[in-house]
Design an enzyme around this catalytic site. Structure first.
Site, PDB file in Angstrom:
ATOM      1  N   CYS A 103      42.281  41.598  38.709  1.00 21.49           N
ATOM      2  CA  CYS A 103      42.896  40.269  38.833  1.00 21.49           C
ATOM      3  C   CYS A 103      44.357  40.322  38.396  1.00 21.49           C
ATOM      4  O   CYS A 103      44.663  40.639  37.232  1.00 21.49           O
ATOM      5  CB  CYS A 103      42.112  39.252  38.007  1.00 21.49           C
ATOM      6  SG  CYS A 103      42.893  37.630  37.895  1.00 21.49           S
ATOM      7  N   CYS A 137      45.170  37.915  35.551  1.00 26.64           N
ATOM      8  CA  CYS A 137      44.693  38.425  34.263  1.00 26.64           C
ATOM      9  C   CYS A 137      45.697  39.408  33.668  1.00 26.64           C
ATOM     10  O   CYS A 137      45.965  39.383  32.465  1.00 26.64           O
ATOM     11  CB  CYS A 137      43.337  39.092  34.427  1.00 26.64           C
ATOM     12  SG  CYS A 137      42.028  38.003  35.066  1.00 26.64           S
TER      13      CYS A 137
END
Length: 426
Positions: free
Chosen positions: A47, A50
């Site tokens: 991600c 993230c």
């Protein structure tokens, strides 16, 4: 022995350098979390959001070090049991956990916002200002906060506590004795409720005592509305993180649209226009505050999604938070003056300004189409090769599949005709 296991578990869970305060958690967290408060980031290694949050998360852990709040993170691709237990639906998800209590963070992904949220959630919904100096120190920090003044009993106090519980994730709520306010300001009501913001303070207009006795629901309604209307600064910043809360205040949102760079810089012309719009509300607060929530955004895409068009920069966009209709001045921004802006705002209040958009199903569908189209355009401008691969290859395979399905009968028919012609010749 059990304490030794827990210490060994947490020492094995820590990652990175020795100064890193973030704990890397596993499925064993479900057994060992205890009743201590936790702030957890649920993430996936692939991600991008993230990865962008990771350095911020390290700073959050350092800021909370020394408190009783532990900061950790969980790789949901490896430890699916934790993701399932906490019903993680997207990455990254930030959650405050204390025993069986769980709260998902929905604000800005900045260190100060996350730390403030965590501290509020770990304390009582209503904190005490114990002295006049404590009040002055809290005011000096410059954060917006509410406070209850007077004896903590009665219906007003009970309603205030309920509101504090509801809005605790977003704002600070305090209580203070009326004697501590004597050197600071003259009270309009005792007991009463105040908000401190914009280097000033404002009182909740408490209903008449007889009206409160006869109809306590008046306090429930009016105090809720007042807190909801006052819980943002006079000229706030509109972001994707706080927009869902701004919709709830049921005012017109007057958004100044400019372009902010990654370093937080704005062009001189756009900055001057923003300052001019801000001066309108600061000089005319009594006139416009009950109708409008003023602010600005440095993310034009946020405003473009509401208006469903690419707005010129700078722009002034007014949105009805109840109906989703929006209004735009007829003159371009470089022709607007403070007087012209007031004329425009007055026409919005009088409902004589042209309105666009809304919340009907055709408008919702068009907004989905517009957001998808602009996202695809942005992807193409950012990386045309990757965009072509992402969309070209699936479309190519889909074309081959459709061709094989639709043309199979034609190919079979041609083969049958050749066989028949061959048999007739024989």
């Amino acid at each position: 022995m059990e304490i030794f296991k827990i210490l060994l578990y947490f020492s094995a869970c820590s990652f990175g350098s020795a100064t890193n305060r973030v704990l890397e958690l596993s499925d064993r967290f479900l057994e060992l979390r205890g009743e201590s408060p936790w702030l957890i980031m649920f993430y996936a290694p692939w991600c991008g959001h993230c990865k962008k949050l990771e350095p911020v998360w390290n700073h959050v852990a350092h800021a909370l070090y020394g408190t009783d709040i532990r900061v950790g993170r969980v790789d949901c691709t490896r430890f699916t049991a934790v993701a399932t237990e906490f019903v993680v639906k997207g990455f990254p998800t930030i959650m405050y956990v204390k025993g069986d209590e769980r709260h998902t963070y929905k604000g800005e992904r900045a260190k100060e916002d996350i730390v403030g949220y965590t501290i509020r959630m770990s304390r009582s919904p209503v904190q005490t200002l114990a002295s006049p100096q404590h009040l002055r120190d809290t005011v000096a920090q410059g954060d917006l906060f509410f406070t209850f003044v007077g004896t903590r009993e009665g219906h007003l106090w009970e309603v205030y506590k309920e509101i504090a519980e509801e809005y605790r994730p977003f704002h600070y709520f305090y209580a203070i004795e009326s004697t501590c306010m004597q050197d600071y300001t003259e009270l309009e009501h005792n007991p009463g409720v105040m908000v401190f913001k914009d280097n000033s303070h404002y009182f909740y207009p408490v209903p008449e005592e007889q009206e409160m006795v006869e109809n306590e629901s008046v306090v429930n309604t009016t105090l809720n509305e007042w807190v909801n209307h006052e819980r943002f600064p006079l000229f706030t910043k509109f972001t994707h993180g706080n927009l869902h809360q701004l919709w709830k205040i049921r005012k017109y949102l007057a958004i100044t649209v400019v372009k902010e760079t990654k370093t937080g810089r704005i062009t001189t012309d756009e900055d001057a226009f923003r300052d001019m719009v801000e001066s309108v509300i600061r000089d005319n607060r009594d006139k416009y505050h009950q109708h409008f929530q003023f602010g600005w955004t440095g993310t034009p895409d946020l405003a473009n999604s509401i208006a469903m068009e690419r707005l010129p920069l700078p722009s002034l966009l007014v949105v009805n938070a109840s109906t989703m209709h929006h209004h735009l001045p007829q003159d371009p921004a470089h022709h607007l003056t403070t007087d012209a802006i007031q004329v425009f705002l007055d026409s919005v209040i009088a409902q004589s300004a042209p309105s666009f958009g809304g919340d009907s199903w055709p408008i919702r569908l068009f907004r989905v189409y517009y957001n998808a189209k602009t996202s695809l355009e942005d992807m193409w401008q950012g990386n045309p090769v990757l965009t072509a691969l992402l969309f070209g290859l699936p479309l190519g395979f889909l074309s081959l599949i459709c061709y094989s399905i639709w043309c199979s009968d034609i190919l079979d028919a041609d083969e049958e005709e050749e066989v028949n012609q061959h048999e007739k010749k024989e």
